[in-house]
Scaffold this motif. Sequence first.
Motif, PDB file in Angstrom:
ATOM      1  N   THR A  78       0.812  -1.217   0.000  1.00 21.64           N
ATOM      2  CA  THR A  78       0.000   0.000   0.000  1.00 21.64           C
ATOM      3  C   THR A  78       0.840   1.260   0.000  1.00 21.64           C
ATOM      4  OG1 THR A  78      -1.727  -1.188   1.200  1.00 21.64           O
ATOM      5  CG2 THR A  78      -1.853   1.233   1.214  1.00 21.64           C
ATOM      6  N   GLY A  79       1.974   1.228   0.697  1.00 18.06           N
ATOM      7  CA  GLY A  79       2.831   2.400   0.761  1.00 18.06           C
ATOM      8  C   GLY A  79       2.418   3.360   1.867  1.00 18.06           C
ATOM      9  N   PRO A  80       3.004   4.567   1.898  1.00 20.57           N
ATOM     10  CA  PRO A  80       2.751   5.522   2.978  1.00 20.57           C
ATOM     11  C   PRO A  80       1.455   6.309   2.805  1.00 20.57           C
ATOM     12  CG  PRO A  80       4.266   6.476   1.406  1.00 20.57           C
ATOM     13  CD  PRO A  80       4.002   5.060   0.935  1.00 20.57           C
ATOM     14  N   MET A  81       1.123   7.099   3.805  1.00 21.91           N
ATOM     15  CA  MET A  81      -0.033   7.985   3.717  1.00 21.91           C
ATOM     16  C   MET A  81       0.189   9.021   2.616  1.00 21.91           C
ATOM     17  SD  MET A  81      -1.310   8.644   7.647  1.00 21.91           S
ATOM     18  CE  MET A  81      -1.925   7.287   8.649  1.00 21.91           C
ATOM     19  N   ASP A  82      -0.906   9.559   2.129  1.00 18.47           N
ATOM     20  CA  ASP A  82      -0.886  10.480   0.990  1.00 18.47           C
ATOM     21  C   ASP A  82      -0.239  11.815   1.349  1.00 18.47           C
ATOM     22  OD1 ASP A  82      -1.858  12.428  -1.054  1.00 18.47           O
ATOM     23  OD2 ASP A  82      -3.015  10.710  -1.761  1.00 18.47           O
ATOM     24  N   LYS A  83       0.595  12.314   0.446  1.00 18.21           N
ATOM     25  CA  LYS A  83       1.324  13.562   0.665  1.00 18.21           C
ATOM     26  C   LYS A  83       0.431  14.798   0.657  1.00 18.21           C
ATOM     27  CE  LYS A  83       2.446  14.174  -4.236  1.00 18.21           C
ATOM     28  NZ  LYS A  83       3.558  14.277  -5.216  1.00 18.21           N
ATOM     29  N   HIS A  84      -0.820  14.662   0.219  1.00 24.76           N
ATOM     30  CA  HIS A  84      -1.713  15.820   0.131  1.00 24.76           C
ATOM     31  C   HIS A  84      -2.247  16.262   1.494  1.00 24.76           C
ATOM     32  CE1 HIS A  84      -1.773  14.593  -4.112  1.00 24.76           C
ATOM     33  NE2 HIS A  84      -2.091  15.846  -4.363  1.00 24.76           N
ATOM     34  N   ASP A 134      -8.180   8.578   4.764  1.00 27.63           N
ATOM     35  CA  ASP A 134      -7.754   8.308   3.397  1.00 27.63           C
ATOM     36  C   ASP A 134      -6.943   7.018   3.320  1.00 27.63           C
ATOM     37  OD1 ASP A 134      -7.261   9.493   0.513  1.00 27.63           O
ATOM     38  OD2 ASP A 134      -5.295   8.860   1.250  1.00 27.63           O
ATOM     39  N   TYR A 135      -6.138   6.747   4.346  1.00 28.97           N
ATOM     40  CA  TYR A 135      -5.294   5.557   4.319  1.00 28.97           C
ATOM     41  C   TYR A 135      -6.124   4.277   4.363  1.00 28.97           C
ATOM     42  CZ  TYR A 135      -1.029   2.858   4.799  1.00 28.97           C
ATOM     43  OH  TYR A 135       0.001   1.982   4.568  1.00 28.97           O
ATOM     44  N   GLY A 136      -7.234   4.325   5.081  1.00 34.40           N
ATOM     45  CA  GLY A 136      -8.130   3.179   5.091  1.00 34.40           C
ATOM     46  C   GLY A 136      -8.641   2.869   3.688  1.00 34.40           C
ATOM     47  N   PRO A 156      -8.988  22.097   6.294  1.00 35.78           N
ATOM     48  CA  PRO A 156      -8.629  22.940   5.144  1.00 35.78           C
ATOM     49  C   PRO A 156      -9.386  22.531   3.881  1.00 35.78           C
ATOM     50  CG  PRO A 156      -6.668  22.244   6.339  1.00 35.78           C
ATOM     51  CD  PRO A 156      -7.810  21.460   6.906  1.00 35.78           C
ATOM     52  N   LEU A 157      -9.851  23.526   3.147  1.00 40.21           N
ATOM     53  CA  LEU A 157     -10.692  23.293   1.977  1.00 40.21           C
ATOM     54  C   LEU A 157     -10.034  22.360   0.958  1.00 40.21           C
ATOM     55  CD1 LEU A 157     -13.158  23.865   0.216  1.00 40.21           C
ATOM     56  CD2 LEU A 157     -12.001  25.940  -0.594  1.00 40.21           C
ATOM     57  N   LYS A 158      -8.792  22.617   0.599  1.00 40.17           N
ATOM     58  CA  LYS A 158      -8.133  21.825  -0.440  1.00 40.17           C
ATOM     59  C   LYS A 158      -8.013  20.355  -0.045  1.00 40.17           C
ATOM     60  CE  LYS A 158      -5.395  25.492  -2.610  1.00 40.17           C
ATOM     61  NZ  LYS A 158      -4.025  25.970  -2.945  1.00 40.17           N
ATOM     62  N   GLU A 159      -7.641  20.113   1.215  1.00 41.36           N
ATOM     63  CA  GLU A 159      -7.476  18.734   1.670  1.00 41.36           C
ATOM     64  C   GLU A 159      -8.820  18.027   1.778  1.00 41.36           C
ATOM     65  OE1 GLU A 159      -4.987  18.422   5.125  1.00 41.36           O
ATOM     66  OE2 GLU A 159      -3.503  19.849   4.339  1.00 41.36           O
ATOM     67  N   ASN A 160      -9.819  18.742   2.248  1.00 37.72           N
ATOM     68  CA  ASN A 160     -11.157  18.177   2.381  1.00 37.72           C
ATOM     69  C   ASN A 160     -11.729  17.815   1.008  1.00 37.72           C
ATOM     70  OD1 ASN A 160     -13.457  17.442   3.983  1.00 37.72           O
ATOM     71  ND2 ASN A 160     -14.478  19.313   3.310  1.00 37.72           N
ATOM     72  N   PHE A 161     -11.587  18.726   0.039  1.00 37.35           N
ATOM     73  CA  PHE A 161     -12.067  18.470  -1.315  1.00 37.35           C
ATOM     74  C   PHE A 161     -11.336  17.275  -1.925  1.00 37.35           C
ATOM     75  CE2 PHE A 161     -11.909  18.869  -5.897  1.00 37.35           C
ATOM     76  CZ  PHE A 161     -13.228  19.150  -6.227  1.00 37.35           C
ATOM     77  N   TYR A 162     -10.036  17.237  -1.759  1.00 32.79           N
ATOM     78  CA  TYR A 162      -9.226  16.157  -2.325  1.00 32.79           C
ATOM     79  C   TYR A 162      -9.644  14.800  -1.769  1.00 32.79           C
ATOM     80  CZ  TYR A 162      -5.094  13.347  -3.463  1.00 32.79           C
ATOM     81  OH  TYR A 162      -4.256  12.356  -3.923  1.00 32.79           O
ATOM     82  N   TYR A 163      -9.929  14.753  -0.493  1.00 35.41           N
ATOM     83  CA  TYR A 163     -10.332  13.501   0.139  1.00 35.41           C
ATOM     84  C   TYR A 163     -11.599  12.945  -0.507  1.00 35.41           C
ATOM     85  CZ  TYR A 163     -12.433  10.362   3.591  1.00 35.41           C
ATOM     86  OH  TYR A 163     -13.026   9.282   4.192  1.00 35.41           O
ATOM     87  N   TYR A 164     -12.622  13.784  -0.632  1.00 33.83           N
ATOM     88  CA  TYR A 164     -13.891  13.310  -1.185  1.00 33.83           C
ATOM     89  C   TYR A 164     -13.810  13.077  -2.690  1.00 33.83           C
ATOM     90  CZ  TYR A 164     -16.129  14.034   3.289  1.00 33.83           C
ATOM     91  OH  TYR A 164     -16.465  13.931   4.606  1.00 33.83           O
ATOM     92  N   TYR A 165     -13.040  13.889  -3.377  1.00 35.92           N
ATOM     93  CA  TYR A 165     -12.880  13.691  -4.820  1.00 35.92           C
ATOM     94  C   TYR A 165     -12.146  12.380  -5.103  1.00 35.92           C
ATOM     95  CZ  TYR A 165     -11.372  14.423  -9.630  1.00 35.92           C
ATOM     96  OH  TYR A 165     -11.129  14.268 -10.972  1.00 35.92           O
ATOM     97  N   THR A 166     -11.119  12.085  -4.297  1.00 32.40           N
ATOM     98  CA  THR A 166     -10.321  10.880  -4.497  1.00 32.40           C
ATOM     99  C   THR A 166     -11.077   9.617  -4.134  1.00 32.40           C
ATOM    100  OG1 THR A 166      -8.284  12.099  -4.027  1.00 32.40           O
ATOM    101  CG2 THR A 166      -8.172   9.703  -3.869  1.00 32.40           C
ATOM    102  N   ASN A 167     -11.845   9.660  -3.058  1.00 35.21           N
ATOM    103  CA  ASN A 167     -12.472   8.445  -2.529  1.00 35.21           C
ATOM    104  C   ASN A 167     -13.957   8.306  -2.840  1.00 35.21           C
ATOM    105  OD1 ASN A 167     -10.059   7.407  -1.089  1.00 35.21           O
ATOM    106  ND2 ASN A 167     -10.289   9.295   0.086  1.00 35.21           N
ATOM    107  N   PHE A 168     -14.571   9.366  -3.387  1.00 40.75           N
ATOM    108  CA  PHE A 168     -15.981   9.314  -3.760  1.00 40.75           C
ATOM    109  C   PHE A 168     -16.136   9.772  -5.215  1.00 40.75           C
ATOM    110  CE2 PHE A 168     -15.830   9.395   0.811  1.00 40.75           C
ATOM    111  CZ  PHE A 168     -16.824   8.504   1.197  1.00 40.75           C
ATOM    112  N   ASN A 169     -16.536  11.030  -5.411  1.00 42.30           N
ATOM    113  CA  ASN A 169     -16.641  11.570  -6.764  1.00 42.30           C
ATOM    114  C   ASN A 169     -16.712  13.094  -6.688  1.00 42.30           C
ATOM    115  OD1 ASN A 169     -19.542  12.384  -6.511  1.00 42.30           O
ATOM    116  ND2 ASN A 169     -19.846  10.158  -6.368  1.00 42.30           N
ATOM    117  N   ILE A 170     -16.694  13.740  -7.822  1.00 43.07           N
ATOM    118  CA  ILE A 170     -16.642  15.202  -7.889  1.00 43.07           C
ATOM    119  C   ILE A 170     -17.868  15.843  -7.240  1.00 43.07           C
ATOM    120  CG2 ILE A 170     -17.663  15.203 -10.210  1.00 43.07           C
ATOM    121  CD1 ILE A 170     -15.087  17.737  -8.787  1.00 43.07           C
TER     122      ILE A 170
END
Length: 272
Positions: free
Chosen positions: A173-179, A188-190, A240-254
Amino acid sequence: MKNTKVIVLFTCYNRKKETMNAIKKISDNNIDVEFLIVDDKSTDGTVEEINKLENIKKEIIISDGNLYYTRGMRLGMQYLLKQNKKYDYILIINDDVDFFDGFLNKMISYSEKKEGVLIGATIDENNKLSYGGIKYKNKYRARLTRVGPEYQGKCDTFNANCVLIPYNYFVKTGPMDKHYTHSIGDYDYGFKLRKNNFELYMFNEYVGICNRNSVTNTWQDTNLRIFKRIKKKEEVKGLPLKENFYYYYTNFNIFVAIKCSIVPYIQILMKK
C-alpha cells in the motif's frame, strides 16, 4: 504468536506522560515489538524520557516541528519502507490511548483467525465509543457512522488510534498520501488499503481509553464568531478546503467533493 514481530509507528508532540504510558502498555504484551517514533520537536522532555528506556527496541525521528500528524506518519512509513526490514505487522497508534493490558496479544490472535486489517476501537471515560471503524451509510451522500467491537462487518475506513496491519499489506500500500498535513490522512489511508483489496475489520474488544478531542476553540465551536470559525477551519488542525475536497474527490466523486466542501461553511453560517 511467539515469534511474531511487530513494528509500532506513531507521532508525538509534548505529551510525555501519555507517550510513555502507551510505550509501556504495548511493551508489556510479551511480543517482539520495536518502536519507530516520529517526534515533532517536543519541548517537554519526551525524547529524553524515551531514550532512558534501556530494554525497549526503539528509533526516534526528530522533525523540525512542522510535520503534524499525517506528514509525521508519512515520514515514518517512508523510512520503514526504505529499511526493507521484515516484520509480521505494523501497528499504527495514537499515543494518547490508555491501552488495556494484553490488548496486542489478543489482537494478533484474532488477526490470525481473520485475514485482513484489524481496527481497535476505544472508549471514553464514560464507557462510550470514541474512536474506531468508519462506515459510510451512503457513498453518494458520504454520511458516516463510527462503529465499535459489536460491528463485525467490513469497514470503509478508520480512525487510526489503533490499527494492526499485516506488514506485507503495508509494503504493497505504501505511505499515507502527501496531500494531507494533519487530519483526514488516516481516513484516506483506510481507503488506500481497500483499493489494494485489503479488507478492514473491527477487533471484537475495546483496546483502551481515549477521550474525543474537545470542539472548544475549534471551527466546530458554535460559541465562536463566524469569521473566527472560518479562519480556524482553514488552519492546519482544522478542515482545510483543499485537503477536504481532495479527500472526497479521491475516494468518492466530484459531486460529493463539491457538496462536502460547501457543507461546513453552511454549518458555520447557520451557527451549527
